[in-house]
Design an enzyme around this catalytic site. Structure first.
Site, mmCIF file in Angstrom:
data_model
loop_
_atom_site.group_PDB
_atom_site.id
_atom_site.type_symbol
_atom_site.label_atom_id
_atom_site.label_comp_id
_atom_site.label_asym_id
_atom_site.label_seq_id
_atom_site.Cartn_x
_atom_site.Cartn_y
_atom_site.Cartn_z
ATOM 1 N N ILE A 227 -54.855 -35.633 16.483
ATOM 2 C CA ILE A 227 -56.077 -35.379 17.245
ATOM 3 C C ILE A 227 -57.096 -34.552 16.478
ATOM 4 O O ILE A 227 -58.243 -34.422 16.910
ATOM 5 C CB ILE A 227 -55.750 -34.698 18.591
ATOM 6 C CG1 ILE A 227 -54.899 -33.438 18.383
ATOM 7 C CG2 ILE A 227 -55.036 -35.656 19.520
ATOM 8 C CD1 ILE A 227 -54.548 -32.721 19.688
ATOM 9 N N SER A 229 -57.936 -32.911 12.141
ATOM 10 C CA SER A 229 -57.488 -32.653 10.773
ATOM 11 C C SER A 229 -58.447 -31.666 10.125
ATOM 12 O O SER A 229 -59.672 -31.833 10.195
ATOM 13 C CB SER A 229 -57.449 -33.957 9.971
ATOM 14 O OG SER A 229 -56.925 -33.724 8.677
ATOM 15 N N LYS A 248 -49.502 -27.983 15.527
ATOM 16 C CA LYS A 248 -50.351 -27.677 14.377
ATOM 17 C C LYS A 248 -49.460 -27.617 13.138
ATOM 18 O O LYS A 248 -48.618 -26.729 13.017
ATOM 19 C CB LYS A 248 -51.064 -26.339 14.593
ATOM 20 C CG LYS A 248 -51.961 -25.880 13.466
ATOM 21 C CD LYS A 248 -52.616 -24.552 13.825
ATOM 22 C CE LYS A 248 -53.509 -24.029 12.728
ATOM 23 N NZ LYS A 248 -54.148 -22.737 13.095
ATOM 24 N N ASP A 340 -62.887 -15.478 15.534
ATOM 25 C CA ASP A 340 -63.443 -16.827 15.342
ATOM 26 C C ASP A 340 -63.747 -17.471 16.693
ATOM 27 O O ASP A 340 -63.411 -18.632 16.932
ATOM 28 C CB ASP A 340 -62.481 -17.697 14.538
ATOM 29 C CG ASP A 340 -63.170 -18.915 13.915
ATOM 30 O OD1 ASP A 340 -64.412 -18.917 13.826
ATOM 31 O OD2 ASP A 340 -62.467 -19.858 13.533
#
Length: 503
Positions: A227, A229, A248, A340
């Site tokens: 889903i 990359s 992941k 982030d």
């Protein structure tokens, strides 16, 4: 870990009812019964911080059959089993063995508990050689390669129970020195007696939160479609224990020491957090070459993807903002800086609940409360971070302001006419900020300006932002009926989000 008014790990498990498979639901039922019984008995260990979390981890790592075999009236046996398995991980406390007197069918017997690595036949033979008559034998394999073996034996004087423990311990120690047994043990435990990640150097160690272990055997993971990359990892939809998960997977071709360190840090932080607005950690594979992180699958996708297809009404936008703030407030209460925060890292589940995700560059805030490393994404980065100045959790508040702007602006990218570096220079030296849409409510304009203030000390805490948002939604937002105006968006996702907004 400070929970404040947020839900605990155990309550989150209890409230997950319809989202877990029948086997996990059975484990959960027994877990709750055992926990209640331990509290009724005023068992001291059950009152320690983090015990509920450790107890659920114990049930989670063992097969459903263990829960089925458990007699709730002897709930203290579970504590003994949990502690024995913990001891088995440490070479200095092996062999992990407990012997006690039990009553079985009106006859005296001795209960022997011994976790080890897949060698029940050897132990059975050892007990026979000792003159013991095995009446019952139960073996439960854990997800991380150990086995909890429970024997009920006769043929030993009941007044010499402690002596039996001594005799069995000596015999097991002798048995472990035999080549075949050492080979079995070594193949199962070698990775656990060394740092979890050891591809580049031997000083990258994966911290473990409390006594819990989150190691998943990669053989039990089922991979579905890819889903996403990125440069250093691929993201797959998959399955684990019959539940949908996101996997992941780190790319080995780009592996270096910094990536290893960030991977270890991400696993450590995820294992510490437990909140309804933070993506749920399932476990990890930390033994090369299978380095991956497994979390709950968020069927609604990211908020970045969502706003490309739909326009949020004010009510819906505020609901998202509150979800994010509650997750971030929890992280900051536990000294975690995300570093982030952006719409792409805000994920939505099938019920429309938005959760903070992607802890790849998150860090624990040190005792001084300040950090200096530049990390994150330039367009969302606070000026003090860009300048390599000392910064603290208020850098996340700045990024939240940019993420909130994303929700208001829709498809636009912050400073989309500038390169990331040009945007960073403008933010630091010219006080550049994204242009706020003209339709934005004046109170939200005020909030944005506070969040992305140049001076970190003048930015609000997430607790203040939450108070503002709740007051705002109560005084300025009525029943708008439709919660969003769709633009070709998936009906399932929109329906789930709408339902969440009304709850």
């Amino acid at each position: 870990m400070s929970m404040g008014d947020t839900e605990s790990c155990s309550s989150r498990v209890q409230n997950s009812g319809s989202n877990i498979c029948p086997k996990q639901r059975l484990k959960l039922q027994v877990y709750n019964e055992v926990l209640s019984r331990l509290r009724e008995l005023n068992v001291a260990e059950a009152a320690l911080p983090g015990f509920e979390h450790q107890l659920w981890t114990h049930f989670y790592r063992l097969p459903t059959r263990y829960a089925l075999d458990m007699n709730v009236e002897r709930a203290q046996d579970v504590i003994m089993h949990k502690n024995l398995l913990h001891m088995a991980h440490d070479p200095s406390t092996r062999p992990a063995l407990q012997v006690r007197l039990v009553q079985v069918r009106s006859a005296s017997g001795v209960n022997c508990n011994a976790p080890h690595s897949n060698s029940q036949r050897k132990l059975t033979s050892l007990m026979s050689e000792t003159g013991l008559n095995i009446q019952e034998a139960h073996a439960f394999s854990t997800l991380d390669g150990y086995s909890l073996d429970v024997f009920v034996v006769g043929g030993w004087p009941i007044e010499e129970t402690e002596k039996l423990k001594y005799v069995l311990t000596k015999k097991i120690q002798k048995l472990e020195k035999q080549p075949l047994f050492k080979e079995i043990i070594g193949s199962q435990t070698a990775g656990q007696e060394q740092p979890r990640i050891n591809l580049i150097s031997d000083n990258v160690n994966l911290p473990i939160c409390g006594n819990a272990t989150w190691e998943i055997d990669a053989r039990y993971l089922k991979f579905g479609k890819k889903i996403a990359s990125r440069s250093f990892f691929d993201l797959y939809k998959g399955a684990f224990c019959n539940q949908n998960v996101a996997i992941k997977v780190l790319k080995t071709e780009n592996m270096n020491e910094n990536i290893q360190r960030e991977f270890a840090q991400e696993v450590y932080i995820l294992s510490k957090v437990c909140h309804k607005n933070v993506v749920k950690f399932i476990g990890s594979c930390t033994k090369p070459p299978n380095l991956c992180i497994v979390t709950e699958y968020m069927g609604g996708g990211s908020m970045y993807e969502f706003i490309q297809k739909a326009v949020l009404t004010l009510s819906s936008l505020l609901k998202v903002a509150i979800d994010v703030c509650e997750g971030m407030q929890y992280l900051h209460q536990n000294d975690i800086i995300h570093r982030d925060l952006k719409a792409a890292n805000l994920l939505m589940d099938d019920k429309g609940v938005v959760k903070v995700a992607d802890f790849g560059v998150a860090r624990m805030e040190d005792e001084s409360g300040i950090m200096t490393a530049e990390t994150g994404t330039y367009r969302w980065m606070a000026p003090e971070v860009i300048e390599h100045k000392p910064y603290d959790h208020k850098a996340d508040v700045f990024s939240f302001g940019i993420a909130l702007w994303e929700l208001l602006a829709g498809k636009q990218l912050p400073y989309e006419n500038l390169t990331p570096l040009q945007a960073a220079v403008g933010v630091v030296h010219k006080g550049l900020r994204p242009k706020i849409p003209t339709h934005t409510h004046p109170k939200l304009v005020q909030l944005l300006n506070r969040c992305w203030h140049q001076d970190p000390s003048l930015r609000p805490e997430f607790s203040e932002i939450l108070e503002f948002l709740h007051h705002f939604i109560n005084t300025n937002v009525g029943d708008e009926g439709e919660r969003m105006q769709e633009k070709g968006h998936s009906p399932t996702c929109a329906s789930a989000f709408e339902q969440s907004c009304h709850t």
